[in-house]
Design a protein around this motif. Structure first.
Motif, PDB file in Angstrom:
ATOM      1  N   ARG A   1      94.233 -12.783 -30.407  1.00 38.47           N
ATOM      2  CA  ARG A   1      93.051 -12.953 -29.736  1.00 38.47           C
ATOM      3  C   ARG A   1      93.043 -13.607 -28.527  1.00 38.47           C
TER       4      ARG A   1
ATOM      5  N   HIS B   1      89.220 -10.533 -26.403  1.00 40.52           N
ATOM      6  CA  HIS B   1      89.799  -9.433 -26.817  1.00 40.52           C
ATOM      7  C   HIS B   1      90.655  -9.510 -27.904  1.00 40.52           C
TER       8      HIS B   1
ATOM      9  N   THR C   1      93.920  -7.938 -30.165  1.00 42.30           N
ATOM     10  CA  THR C   1      94.862  -7.007 -30.057  1.00 42.30           C
ATOM     11  C   THR C   1      95.482  -6.931 -31.665  1.00 42.30           C
TER      12      THR C   1
ATOM     13  N   SER D   1      95.323  -7.965 -24.121  1.00 39.84           N
ATOM     14  CA  SER D   1      94.294  -8.608 -24.103  1.00 39.84           C
ATOM     15  C   SER D   1      94.034  -9.472 -23.083  1.00 39.84           C
TER      16      SER D   1
ATOM     17  N   ALA E   1      92.800  -7.433 -20.486  1.00 37.52           N
ATOM     18  CA  ALA E   1      91.361  -6.938 -20.800  1.00 37.52           C
ATOM     19  C   ALA E   1      90.241  -8.137 -20.618  1.00 37.52           C
TER      20      ALA E   1
ATOM     21  N   GLN F   1      86.997  -7.228 -18.381  1.00 42.35           N
ATOM     22  CA  GLN F   1      85.680  -7.506 -18.937  1.00 42.35           C
ATOM     23  C   GLN F   1      84.789  -8.427 -18.183  1.00 42.35           C
TER      24      GLN F   1
END
Ligand SMILES: Nc1ncnc2c1ncn2[C@@H]1O[C@H](COP(=O)(O)OP(=O)(O)O)[C@@H](O)[C@H]1O
Ligand SMILES: O=C(CO)[C@@H](O)[C@@H](O)COP(=O)(O)O
Length: 556
Positions: free
Chosen positions: A17, A32, A34, A71, A74, A78
């Motif tokens: 994470r 995020h 994975t 991640s 991401a 985000q």
């Protein structure tokens, strides 16, 4: 200077994470997860389908890189922040999770001709097949009066580096020979980000018997284990060991491109998941025991002196916070026991009842189990589904549930399992407290405190201590991000010490779990019974668990 951020990546047992953190206040701006594509490999090797033996647990190193590639971009996306404002990255990992690599740092399992050999893969922390080696490591160290043994509670675990390395040598000497180095996975991932092979003082200290003043055990000790191990420390364990919070290097161009970050930003040396969580809940002084509660529990506490505590995983100077002795103990299965029960031993009617109520199975069991008073189930369990990591340090011990009748209900068994893990923690708390490492208050982080309130109340009642809970979804990742801020330094917008970072970035919830006096009283009685069972089955009076394991193995 505008807003600055770091990224912390927490490598757990089942997933990795990433968390993007605002350095001003520790706010987690984006996160995020994975999941590992290859999960925990404990039955068959990927590709070849090679069957693994009992007690094995491996991982695929490619899964770790995927976390960085998926991640990290991401969280940037985000959050909508400018990637140029990310000044550093840090990671934390399960440990000892180790792998053999070649001269270029490439994992041996990536070599097509070695991919069907189990020993070329990453051995996960909970790989427990090196117990015979651990037994010999301990017996020989005790016989020789090795000074390192008391620092590890009198026993080196089969989960750790030396037992795993020796198992490779015993069972696959060609892989041992082929390995240029054995690395903690946390150090390997850092090497992939920086191009530098740097070890960290935390995993080296807790998991590989490295000491700040004395280094690794002596050549003579290694030779006494096996003459082929004599030069292990200078050869396959070689490399600089740097303290936590130091910079391992700058992010390489290649990795910066795949991760969507700026090349050259600070990459902190690797860290252990549980240890990174300590400053992330603001603990930088003695008396506060931090529990990282998930699949397993790691218990960490700080002290001003080096004390001997039975069965602790280890005490390492500067191992968690610079300037203090960091102590670690642990239970090798906690959430995993509840998962086992839900997946392997629960009647279908519970699953149906939970679905009918529109809640998860754990939530249903928690709700029903909470209706019982302490002692009302008539059950008592030993929490050794994955062996015992502290105080007995024996992975050959197994689980037990006592007191069942024809009327026993699933929620009663669930409650007994929650209580068993709390008793396991109480053993650890008592071991520290009674040996000069005071435990005044508990701090909890990890997935479990958010998921199960009954569990937390039981822990407060069984230990008779208040529990403060982390106000972070990803506490170890927050800790890793804090160490990244230290690696970057104040001049770049980070911090000059982890104490400064903790003062600004750590967060806990206002609401705490407090012991309920009537519960404490009943649990005292149950704990006395637990202790009797613990000693009877765990200290050699009745080795039935080990005998059953042997009979099972010979029947296979
Ligand atoms: N409501 C719940 N009550 C108790 N245990 C739970 C609950 N939900 C999930 N678990 C257990 O929590 C563990 C996962 O914990 P988590 O902290 O999220 O992961 P990790 O240990 O990989 O960091 C699993 O073993 C799972 O069985
Ligand atoms: O052993 C350690 C740390 O020393 C942990 O990495 C290990 O228990 C795994 O932790 P998780 O339960 O996956 O959080």
């Amino acid at each position: 200077m505008g807003k600055k951020y770091t990224i912390g990546v927490d490598y757990g047992t089942q997933s990795g994470r990433a968390v993007l953190v605002n350095l001003a206040d520790g706010q987690e701006v984006a996160d995020h997860v994975t999941p590992y594509r290859h999960h925990v490999i404990d039955e068959f090797l990927p590709g070849s389908g090679q069957k693994l033996e009992y007690d094995w647990a491996l991982q695929h190193p490619g899964d770790y890189l995927e976390v960085l590639k998926v991640s990290v971009p991401a969280v940037i996306e985000q959050s909508g922040i400018d990637p140029a404002d990310v000044i550093g990255i840090g990671i934390d990992f399960t440990a000892c999770t180790m792998l053999p690599v070649d001269e270029l740092g490439e994992p041996l399992c990536f070599h097509p001709e070695l991919a069907d050999q189990p020993h070329s893969w990453v051995k996960l922390w909970k790989h427990h097949a090196a117990q015979p080696e651990a037994d010999k490591i301990n017996a020989i160290a005790a016989e020789r009066g090795e000074s390192f043994l008391p620092r590890y509670g009198g026993k080196i675990s089969s989960e750790w580096m030396m037992a795993k390395v020796w198992q490779i040598l015993d069972e696959a000497p060609a892989i041992y020979e082929r390995a240029d180095m054995f690395l903690e996975a946390t150090d390997w991932v850092i090497s992939q980000m920086t191009g530098n092979m740097v070890r960290n003082s935390c995993t080296a200290g807790y998991k590989a018997i490295w000491h700040k003043q004395d280094g690794y055990p002596s050549k003579a000790y290694f030779k006494a284990l096996d003459p082929r191990l004599e030069n292990l420390a200078e050869t396959k364990l070689r490399g600089e060991v740097r303290p936590l919070g130091s910079r391992a290097g700058g992010l390489t161009e290649t990795m910066a491109e795949v991760m969507g970050l700026t090349p050259g930003i600070a990459v902190a040396v690797g860290n252990v998941d549980a240890h990174a969580a300590v400053p992330a809940v603001g603990v930088v002084t003695p008396g506060k025991l931090v529990m990282a509660m998930g699949t397993s529990i790691c218990h960490m506490i700080l002290g001003t002196e080096e004390k001997r505590v039975e069965g602790m995983c280890g005490v390492v100077e500067d191992g968690i916070i610079p300037g203090l002795y960091g102590y670690e103990a642990g239970q090798s299965a906690v959430g995993d026991i509840f998962e086992w029960y839900v997946e392997e031993a629960l009647p279908a009617y519970v699953t149906e009842a939970a679905a009918a109520d529109g809640i998860g199975i754990h939530q249903w069991l928690e709700r029903e189990a909470a209706a019982y008073k302490p002692g009302q189930t008539g059950l008592l369990a030993l929490d050794w589904w994955n062996g015992n990591r502290s105080v007995l340090v024996d992975t050959d011990l197994t689980g037990l549930i006592l007191g069942m009748t024809l009327l026993t209900k699933p929620q009663e068994i669930y409650r007994a399992l929650l209580e068993a893990t709390a008793f396991g923690t109480r053993k650890i708390v008592d071991a520290f407290h009674e040996n000069g490492v005071p435990v005044d208050v508990l701090y909890a982080c990890g997935g479990l405190p958010q998921k199960n309130h009954l569990l937390m109340q039981i822990y407060a009642d069984v230990t008779n201590r208040e529990i403060v809970v982390a106000d972070s979804k990803q506490t170890p990742a927050l800790g890793a991000a804090m160490f990244a801020a230290v690696a970057a330094g104040q001049a770049q917008g980070g911090y000059d010490s982890i104490i400064d970072a903790a003062a600004k970035m750590a967060r806990v919830k206002e609401e705490t779990f407090k012991p309920i006096p009537e519960h404490v009283e009943v649990y005292e009685q149950l704990y006395r019974e637990y202790s009797k069972l613990h000693d009877y089955f765990g200290r050699g009076e009745n080795d039935v668990m080990k005998r059953l394991k042997r009979i099972k193995q010979s029947a296979e």
